[in-house]
Scaffold this motif. Structure first.
Motif, PDB file in Angstrom:
ATOM      1  N   LEU A 156      -2.733  -1.931   8.567  1.00  0.00           N
ATOM      2  CA  LEU A 156      -2.414  -1.516   7.200  1.00  0.00           C
ATOM      3  C   LEU A 156      -1.269  -0.511   7.175  1.00  0.00           C
ATOM      4  N   VAL A 157      -1.213   0.358   8.179  1.00  0.00           N
ATOM      5  CA  VAL A 157      -0.086   1.292   8.255  1.00  0.00           C
ATOM      6  C   VAL A 157       1.221   0.527   8.474  1.00  0.00           C
ATOM      7  N   ARG A 158       1.189  -0.439   9.372  1.00  0.00           N
ATOM      8  CA  ARG A 158       2.386  -1.265   9.610  1.00  0.00           C
ATOM      9  C   ARG A 158       2.784  -1.990   8.331  1.00  0.00           C
ATOM     10  N   GLU A 159       1.802  -2.568   7.659  1.00  0.00           N
ATOM     11  CA  GLU A 159       2.076  -3.272   6.413  1.00  0.00           C
ATOM     12  C   GLU A 159       2.632  -2.311   5.362  1.00  0.00           C
ATOM     13  N   THR A 192      -2.807  -1.122 -13.421  1.00  0.00           N
ATOM     14  CA  THR A 192      -4.261  -1.253 -13.383  1.00  0.00           C
ATOM     15  C   THR A 192      -4.701  -2.489 -12.616  1.00  0.00           C
ATOM     16  N   GLN A 193      -3.767  -3.227 -12.057  1.00  0.00           N
ATOM     17  CA  GLN A 193      -4.140  -4.318 -11.159  1.00  0.00           C
ATOM     18  C   GLN A 193      -3.047  -4.476 -10.122  1.00  0.00           C
ATOM     19  N   GLY A 194      -3.433  -4.947  -8.945  1.00  0.00           N
ATOM     20  CA  GLY A 194      -2.458  -5.048  -7.860  1.00  0.00           C
ATOM     21  C   GLY A 194      -2.822  -6.156  -6.907  1.00  0.00           C
ATOM     22  N   ARG A 195      -2.546  -5.918  -5.650  1.00  0.00           N
ATOM     23  CA  ARG A 195      -2.714  -6.954  -4.636  1.00  0.00           C
ATOM     24  C   ARG A 195      -4.182  -7.308  -4.437  1.00  0.00           C
ATOM     25  N   GLU A 196      -4.453  -8.598  -4.325  1.00  0.00           N
ATOM     26  CA  GLU A 196      -5.803  -9.060  -4.000  1.00  0.00           C
ATOM     27  C   GLU A 196      -5.987  -9.032  -2.486  1.00  0.00           C
ATOM     28  N   GLY A 197      -7.217  -8.909  -2.042  1.00  0.00           N
ATOM     29  CA  GLY A 197      -7.499  -9.009  -0.622  1.00  0.00           C
ATOM     30  C   GLY A 197      -7.794  -7.661   0.005  1.00  0.00           C
ATOM     31  N   VAL A 198      -7.725  -7.634   1.328  1.00  0.00           N
ATOM     32  CA  VAL A 198      -8.163  -6.471   2.086  1.00  0.00           C
ATOM     33  C   VAL A 198      -7.385  -5.217   1.721  1.00  0.00           C
ATOM     34  N   SER A 199      -6.091  -5.344   1.405  1.00  0.00           N
ATOM     35  CA  SER A 199      -5.270  -4.155   1.216  1.00  0.00           C
ATOM     36  C   SER A 199      -5.191  -3.679  -0.222  1.00  0.00           C
ATOM     37  N   ARG A 200      -5.906  -4.337  -1.131  1.00  0.00           N
ATOM     38  CA  ARG A 200      -5.752  -3.936  -2.525  1.00  0.00           C
ATOM     39  C   ARG A 200      -6.312  -2.537  -2.755  1.00  0.00           C
ATOM     40  N   TYR A 201      -5.649  -1.751  -3.603  1.00  0.00           N
ATOM     41  CA  TYR A 201      -6.250  -0.483  -4.009  1.00  0.00           C
ATOM     42  C   TYR A 201      -5.857  -0.108  -5.420  1.00  0.00           C
ATOM     43  N   VAL A 211       6.767  -0.144   1.580  1.00  0.00           N
ATOM     44  CA  VAL A 211       7.581   0.929   0.995  1.00  0.00           C
ATOM     45  C   VAL A 211       9.062   0.710   1.301  1.00  0.00           C
ATOM     46  N   GLU A 212       9.356   0.020   2.401  1.00  0.00           N
ATOM     47  CA  GLU A 212      10.754  -0.305   2.700  1.00  0.00           C
ATOM     48  C   GLU A 212      11.311  -1.279   1.661  1.00  0.00           C
ATOM     49  N   GLU A 213      10.484  -2.246   1.237  1.00  0.00           N
ATOM     50  CA  GLU A 213      10.913  -3.165   0.179  1.00  0.00           C
ATOM     51  C   GLU A 213      11.114  -2.422  -1.137  1.00  0.00           C
ATOM     52  N   ALA A 214      10.223  -1.488  -1.431  1.00  0.00           N
ATOM     53  CA  ALA A 214      10.387  -0.686  -2.642  1.00  0.00           C
ATOM     54  C   ALA A 214      11.676   0.118  -2.590  1.00  0.00           C
ATOM     55  N   ALA A 215      11.988   0.653  -1.408  1.00  0.00           N
ATOM     56  CA  ALA A 215      13.213   1.434  -1.246  1.00  0.00           C
ATOM     57  C   ALA A 215      14.452   0.573  -1.512  1.00  0.00           C
ATOM     58  N   LYS A 216      14.423  -0.669  -1.057  1.00  0.00           N
ATOM     59  CA  LYS A 216      15.560  -1.561  -1.310  1.00  0.00           C
ATOM     60  C   LYS A 216      15.754  -1.765  -2.808  1.00  0.00           C
ATOM     61  N   THR A 217      14.648  -1.951  -3.517  1.00  0.00           N
ATOM     62  CA  THR A 217      14.730  -2.135  -4.968  1.00  0.00           C
ATOM     63  C   THR A 217      15.290  -0.891  -5.641  1.00  0.00           C
ATOM     64  N   VAL A 219       7.525   7.156  -3.438  1.00  0.00           N
ATOM     65  CA  VAL A 219       6.733   5.944  -3.217  1.00  0.00           C
ATOM     66  C   VAL A 219       5.671   6.230  -2.152  1.00  0.00           C
ATOM     67  N   LEU A 220       4.410   5.923  -2.483  1.00  0.00           N
ATOM     68  CA  LEU A 220       3.302   6.217  -1.574  1.00  0.00           C
ATOM     69  C   LEU A 220       2.479   4.964  -1.307  1.00  0.00           C
ATOM     70  N   PHE A 221       2.224   4.688  -0.052  1.00  0.00           N
ATOM     71  CA  PHE A 221       1.272   3.642   0.326  1.00  0.00           C
ATOM     72  C   PHE A 221       0.102   4.305   1.023  1.00  0.00           C
ATOM     73  N   VAL A 222      -1.115   3.996   0.560  1.00  0.00           N
ATOM     74  CA  VAL A 222      -2.331   4.535   1.186  1.00  0.00           C
ATOM     75  C   VAL A 222      -2.993   3.425   2.000  1.00  0.00           C
ATOM     76  N   ALA A 223      -3.009   3.593   3.311  1.00  0.00           N
ATOM     77  CA  ALA A 223      -3.727   2.664   4.182  1.00  0.00           C
ATOM     78  C   ALA A 223      -5.207   3.013   4.115  1.00  0.00           C
ATOM     79  N   ASP A 224      -5.983   2.109   3.571  1.00  0.00           N
ATOM     80  CA  ASP A 224      -7.385   2.367   3.235  1.00  0.00           C
ATOM     81  C   ASP A 224      -8.238   2.476   4.502  1.00  0.00           C
TER      82      ASP A 224
END
Length: 289
Positions: free
Chosen positions: A57-60, A108-117, A65-71, A35-40
Motif C-alpha cells: 500500500l505504501v508503494r501504491e 464521499t466515495q473513492g476507490r473500491e477494494g482493499v485500498s479504499r478509504y 500521489v505522483e500521478e496527482a503531482a503530475k495533474t 496531497v496525502l495518501f494513508v496506507a491503511d
C-alpha cells in the motif's frame, strides 16, 4: 480564504474530481495543496519483491500521489505530497491538526477494494472528528462543482456550534463577494398534535427567526451585504436539499454540533446526512477551537 489545503487522495474518479475542485480554490486563493495518501495499517499489505519485504500500500500510495503531482503540475498549482501509515480517518484528522491546515478536501466515495478509504464511513468519521473544516464532494451525476461560489447556504439553529460554523461561512462569502442564504428549520416532524405542541412550534419558529436575524446582522458587520432569509418547516435535511435546489446554491457551510432538543437541526446525524445527500460541496465546521 485558505492558504493550505489538505487533500487525502486515493486516485479514484471521485478523488480526481475533488483534486480539480481544490485546484480551482487554490488558484483563486494562491494556496498550496498538500496531497496525502494513508496506507491503511488495519489491512494486510506486506509483500515480498525481489527478496525484500515491502508494504504494497505504501508503494501504491507513492505511485498515486505522483500521478496527482503530475495533474497539479499541469494545472499550475503549488503542492507537496506525503505517504503515511495509519488508520485512515483518525490519521487524516491528526495530520490536519498537527500541520495546522485550513481545510480538508475529500470526496464521499473513492476507490473500491482493499485500498479504499474514502467510502462513506471514513469521510463521515473525518467530518465527525475533525476540528479542521472539511469540504466534501459527493461526486454523483447530479453533483455541481461551481467555483467561485456565488450562493452559499448557512443552516443555523442559533446554537454556539451553528454560529461558529456560520462565521467561517461568512468569511468565505466576504472573500468571494457571494450571496448568503441563512436558513433555520422548524423541525415540526417531531411535534405532536396537542396544544403543547402548538405552543412549542410557536416558540421554535420564534427561535428560528431570531437565529436567522442574528446571522444576517453578523453578516452585515462582516461586510456581506447580499443576504436572503429562510425560515422553513419540515425535516431539516429535506428542507436543506430543497433550499439548495430552489436557490441555485453552490456550497453549504454548516456545523457538526447544534442545539439539543426537538428543534435541533445541526447535530451530527443531520450534518452527515447532508454530506451524503447534497448535490453541492458541503463544508462542515466542528468546534475544536
Amino acid at each position: 480564504m485558505y492558504e493550505d489545503l489538505l487533500l487525502p487522495f486515493d486516485g479514484s474518479d471521485g478523488a480526481a474530481e475533488a483534486l480539480h475542485h481544490a485546484a480551482e480554490i487554490a488558484h483563486w486563493a494562491d494556496a498550496t495543496i498538500h496531497v496525502l495518501f494513508v496506507a491503511d495499517t488495519t489491512r494486510e499489505s506486506l509483500t515480498v519483491v525481489e527478496t525484500e519485504v515491502v508494504d504494497a500500500l505504501v508503494r501504491e500510495g507513492k505511485d498515486i500521489v505522483e500521478e496527482a503531482a503530475k495533474t497539479l503540475d499541469t494545472l499550475g498549482v503549488d503542492y507537496d505530497s506525503d505517504v503515511v501509515q495509519g488508520t485512515p480517518a483518525p490519521t487524516i484528522v491528526e495530520y490536519a491538526e498537527q500541520y495546522d491546515y485550513d481545510v480538508i478536501v475529500m470526496p464521499t466515495q473513492g476507490r473500491e477494494g482493499v485500498s479504499r478509504y474514502f467510502l462513506g464511513s471514513v469521510t463521515e468519521k473525518v467530518v465527525r472528528l475533525s476540528s479542521v473544516p472539511v469540504l466534501t464532494t459527493r461526486m454523483q451525476p447530479d453533483e455541481q462543482l461551481v467555483f467561485p461560489y456565488e450562493n452559499i447556504l448557512l443552516p443555523t439553529d442559533g446554537s454556539a456550534g451553528a454560529v461558529h460554523a456560520a462565521e467561517h461561512g461568512l468569511s468565505i462569502a466576504a472573500a468571494l463577494d457571494a450571496t448568503v442564504h441563512v436558513l433555520s428549520v422548524v423541525d415540526d416532524t417531531s411535534l405532536g398534535p396537542d396544544v403543547r405542541s402548538t405552543i412549542s412550534e410557536q416558540a421554535s419558529e420564534q427561535a428560528a427567526t431570531d437565529a436567522v436575524d442574528d446571522l444576517v446582522s453578523e453578516a452585515e458587520t462582516r461586510g456581506v451585504s447580499n443576504t436572503v432569509r429562510h425560515v422553513e418547516h419540515g425535516s431539516p435535511v429535506e428542507v436543506i436539499l430543497d433550499t439548495i435546489e430552489s436557490n441555485d446554491i453552490h456550497a453549504v457551510v454548516m456545523g457538526t454540533t447544534g442545539r439539543r432538543g426537538s428543534d435541533r437541526i445541526l447535530l451530527g446525524s443531520v450534518a452527515e446526512r447532508t454530506v451524503r445527500s447534497a448535490p453541492v460541496p458541503v463544508i462542515t465546521v466542528g468546534r475544536g477551537e
